[in-house]
Design a protein around this motif. Structure first.
Motif, PDB file in Angstrom:
ATOM      1  N   THR A 261       0.880  -1.276   0.104  1.00 30.25           N
ATOM      2  CA  THR A 261       0.078   0.045  -0.031  1.00 30.25           C
ATOM      3  C   THR A 261       0.869   1.293   0.077  1.00 30.25           C
ATOM      4  OG1 THR A 261       0.100  -0.017   2.419  1.00 30.25           O
ATOM      5  CG2 THR A 261      -1.855  -1.032   1.143  1.00 30.25           C
ATOM      6  N   LEU A 262       2.241   1.243  -0.106  1.00 29.17           N
ATOM      7  CA  LEU A 262       3.087   2.354  -0.022  1.00 29.17           C
ATOM      8  C   LEU A 262       3.132   3.056  -1.318  1.00 29.17           C
ATOM      9  CD1 LEU A 262       6.100   0.969   1.647  1.00 29.17           C
ATOM     10  CD2 LEU A 262       4.539   2.432   2.596  1.00 29.17           C
ATOM     11  N   ASP A 263       3.364   4.122  -1.349  1.00 26.13           N
ATOM     12  CA  ASP A 263       3.457   4.946  -2.657  1.00 26.13           C
ATOM     13  C   ASP A 263       4.937   5.278  -2.887  1.00 26.13           C
ATOM     14  OD1 ASP A 263       2.799   6.187  -4.977  1.00 26.13           O
ATOM     15  OD2 ASP A 263       2.606   8.044  -3.932  1.00 26.13           O
ATOM     16  N   VAL A 264       5.678   4.538  -3.263  1.00 21.63           N
ATOM     17  CA  VAL A 264       7.162   4.551  -3.481  1.00 21.63           C
ATOM     18  C   VAL A 264       7.618   4.077  -4.818  1.00 21.63           C
ATOM     19  CG1 VAL A 264       7.558   4.690  -1.175  1.00 21.63           C
ATOM     20  CG2 VAL A 264       7.940   2.590  -2.045  1.00 21.63           C
ATOM     21  N   THR A 265       8.869   4.315  -5.205  1.00 20.38           N
ATOM     22  CA  THR A 265       9.532   3.600  -6.168  1.00 20.38           C
ATOM     23  C   THR A 265      10.973   3.361  -5.862  1.00 20.38           C
ATOM     24  OG1 THR A 265       8.330   5.361  -8.211  1.00 20.38           O
ATOM     25  CG2 THR A 265      10.243   4.086  -8.793  1.00 20.38           C
ATOM     26  N   ASP A 266      11.015   1.983  -5.710  1.00 18.62           N
ATOM     27  CA  ASP A 266      12.251   1.519  -4.997  1.00 18.62           C
ATOM     28  C   ASP A 266      12.173   0.166  -5.581  1.00 18.62           C
ATOM     29  OD1 ASP A 266      14.376   0.460  -3.760  1.00 18.62           O
ATOM     30  OD2 ASP A 266      13.896   1.041  -1.721  1.00 18.62           O
ATOM     31  N   THR A 273       4.789  -1.468  -5.743  1.00 14.92           N
ATOM     32  CA  THR A 273       3.714  -0.529  -5.484  1.00 14.92           C
ATOM     33  C   THR A 273       2.931  -0.335  -6.967  1.00 14.92           C
ATOM     34  OG1 THR A 273       5.127   1.293  -6.189  1.00 14.92           O
ATOM     35  CG2 THR A 273       5.250   0.443  -3.680  1.00 14.92           C
ATOM     36  N   LEU A 274       2.042   0.268  -6.564  1.00 14.92           N
ATOM     37  CA  LEU A 274       1.113   0.583  -7.995  1.00 14.92           C
ATOM     38  C   LEU A 274       1.893   1.715  -8.707  1.00 14.92           C
ATOM     39  CD1 LEU A 274      -1.693   0.538  -9.327  1.00 14.92           C
ATOM     40  CD2 LEU A 274      -2.494   2.290  -7.802  1.00 14.92           C
ATOM     41  N   ARG A 275       2.505   2.580  -8.049  1.00 13.72           N
ATOM     42  CA  ARG A 275       3.287   3.485  -8.876  1.00 13.72           C
ATOM     43  C   ARG A 275       4.277   2.546  -9.943  1.00 13.72           C
ATOM     44  NH1 ARG A 275       3.339   8.819  -8.828  1.00 13.72           N
ATOM     45  NH2 ARG A 275       2.324   8.912  -7.041  1.00 13.72           N
ATOM     46  N   GLU A 306       3.713  10.575  -3.487  1.00 12.49           N
ATOM     47  CA  GLU A 306       4.713  11.226  -4.712  1.00 12.49           C
ATOM     48  C   GLU A 306       3.927  11.790  -5.914  1.00 12.49           C
ATOM     49  OE1 GLU A 306       7.302   8.595  -6.028  1.00 12.49           O
ATOM     50  OE2 GLU A 306       8.292   8.069  -4.057  1.00 12.49           O
ATOM     51  N   GLY A 307       2.468  12.346  -5.518  1.00  7.51           N
ATOM     52  CA  GLY A 307       1.837  13.111  -6.485  1.00  7.51           C
ATOM     53  C   GLY A 307       0.927  12.152  -7.336  1.00  7.51           C
TER      54      GLY A 307
END
Length: 397
Positions: A261-266, A273-275, A306-307
């Motif tokens: 459920t995090l919103d990160v890019t790693d 993540t969805l992003r 992150e927008g």
């Protein structure tokens, strides 16, 4: 004797002699298999092949096996070894052949294709950390990734098939192939990624040389259509191999399953993540995005940090995790940004999503511009705001 095994794990066995996981003197075929954590005092930590037998591995993950002498993954001492769409990683031999030892009695009978053999270790570099060929007459096919150059009794052996790679020579790090590295074995991290057996997931990166490069055939007729000449339909993790980029190399098939459920890019944290999934699909990867039931069944919220999420290509996102017709996934702008923006080239199908908490000058929840297309089903757009027009949705010309 003949063994046919499917969706089967051979793990945590040991012997003081040969074949910690299994010794094959007859004929054995293992499909969607895991051979891991076995040990042999002599040869063949995972499996030992002898007495003219045959061992076929398809969609197999051979990992974390050890051998006091050699062939920690498989010791092909005397017989026909066939490896296709499989992954050998994290195996360790005290002598020759960290992953595979191939003898002169087996080489002319054996074939390897569409597989990853990387992140293994041997007694020394010249003993073949990944592959030692006492006999070099192996039928090496296309789409093979070796961690280090294969070793022979006289030196090295270079693969010549199409789309073959040696990570060390190509200056490609192991972490650029696998999603995570196992700190204990030094190989790719093996985990439950779906399917009946564990696999080593691939790094979610369109530039990953293992993604989309395979071409394995359905030799075991997994789809039951009576043909063994069509493409292998699934990976060992159950994901279809018929995605936008086609079949991956190795046992694991990349699937865009959001499990956080995090919103990160790693790309190195081992979760999707969805992003990250949207960005991967937008870069030409797998186009269907789903959500892990262990995280999202019953409802869960992704709060954007992150927008907005930007969609500019063809993809589908299905947030109805349990199939009851009610969306289980909520995407919340948190009152800080628009939730979804679709631009030129977007052709998206969104099902079972709740779009909430978006704020923008227009189109607080969803903003569409240019030649974009969106199909919404069983979704809710609620509690969004715009300073100008289209609090929930703005569909521009």
């Amino acid at each position: 004797a003949i063994l046919n095994a499917r969706d089967t794990a051979v793990i945590g066995n040991s012997t003081g002699g040969y074949g910690g996981g299994m010794i094959v003197n007859g004929d054995a075929t293992m499909v969607n298999a895991e051979i891991g954590g076995n040990s042999a005092g002599k040869w063949g930590g995972g499996a030992d092949l002898d007495l003219g037998g045959s061992l076929t591995l398809i969609n197999a993950t051979v990992h974390g096996n050890t051998a006091g002498n050699g062939g920690a993954g498989v010791d092909a001492w005397n017989g026909a070894l066939t490896i296709d769409a499989s992954t050998f990683t994290g195996n360790a031999a005290s002598g020759r052949g960290g992953a595979i030892y191939m003898s002169q009695a087996s080489d002319h009978l054996s074939a390897i294709a569409n597989s990853i053999i990387a992140g293994n270790s041997a007694g020394s570099e010249v003993q073949g950390r990944d592959l030692f060929l006492a006999g070099t007459d192996v039928d090496f096919g296309d789409n093979i990734i070796l961690g280090t150059q294969a070793r022979t009794t006289t030196g090295t052996f270079a693969l010549t098939g199409a789309n073959t790679h040696e990570l060390e020579s190509d200056e490609v790090a192991l972490w650029e192939v696998f999603a995570q590295i196992d700190g204990a074995t030094g190989g790719g991290q093996v985990a439950d990624n779906g399917g009946a057996v564990r696999t080593a997931a691939l790094r979610l990166d369109p530039l990953n040389i293992a993604i989309g490069g395979g071409a394995a055939l359905d030799a075991a007729d997994l789809d039951g259509d009576g043909s063994t000449a069509d493409p292998l339909p699934v990976g060992a993790n159950g994901a279809t191999r018929e995605g936008a980029l086609g079949s991956d190399i190795g046992a694991h098939q990349t699937a865009l399953v959001v499990n956080s459920t995090l919103d990160v890019t790693d790309l190195s944290d081992g979760v999707t993540t969805l992003r990250e999934a949207i960005e991967f699909a937008g870069a030409g990867g797998v186009h269907a995005i789903t959500f892990d039931a262990n995280v999202f069944a019953g409802g869960a919220t992704i709060t954007l940090a992150e927008g907005r999420l930007s969609i500019f290509s063809a993809m589908s996102i299905d947030g109805d995790v349990d199939g009851d017709g009610i969306g289980d996934v909520t995407i919340d702008g948190g009152g800080l940004s628009r939730v979804l923006a679709l631009s030129e080239g977007a052709d998206a199908s969104l099902n079972g999503l709740n779009v909430v908490g978006g704020v923008a000058s227009s189109g607080g929840g969803i903003h569409m511009t240019g030649a974009s297309m969106l199909t919404l089903t069983r979704s809710v757009v609620s509690g969004n705001a715009a300073a100008g027009n289209g609090g929930g949705v703005e569909v521009n010309a």
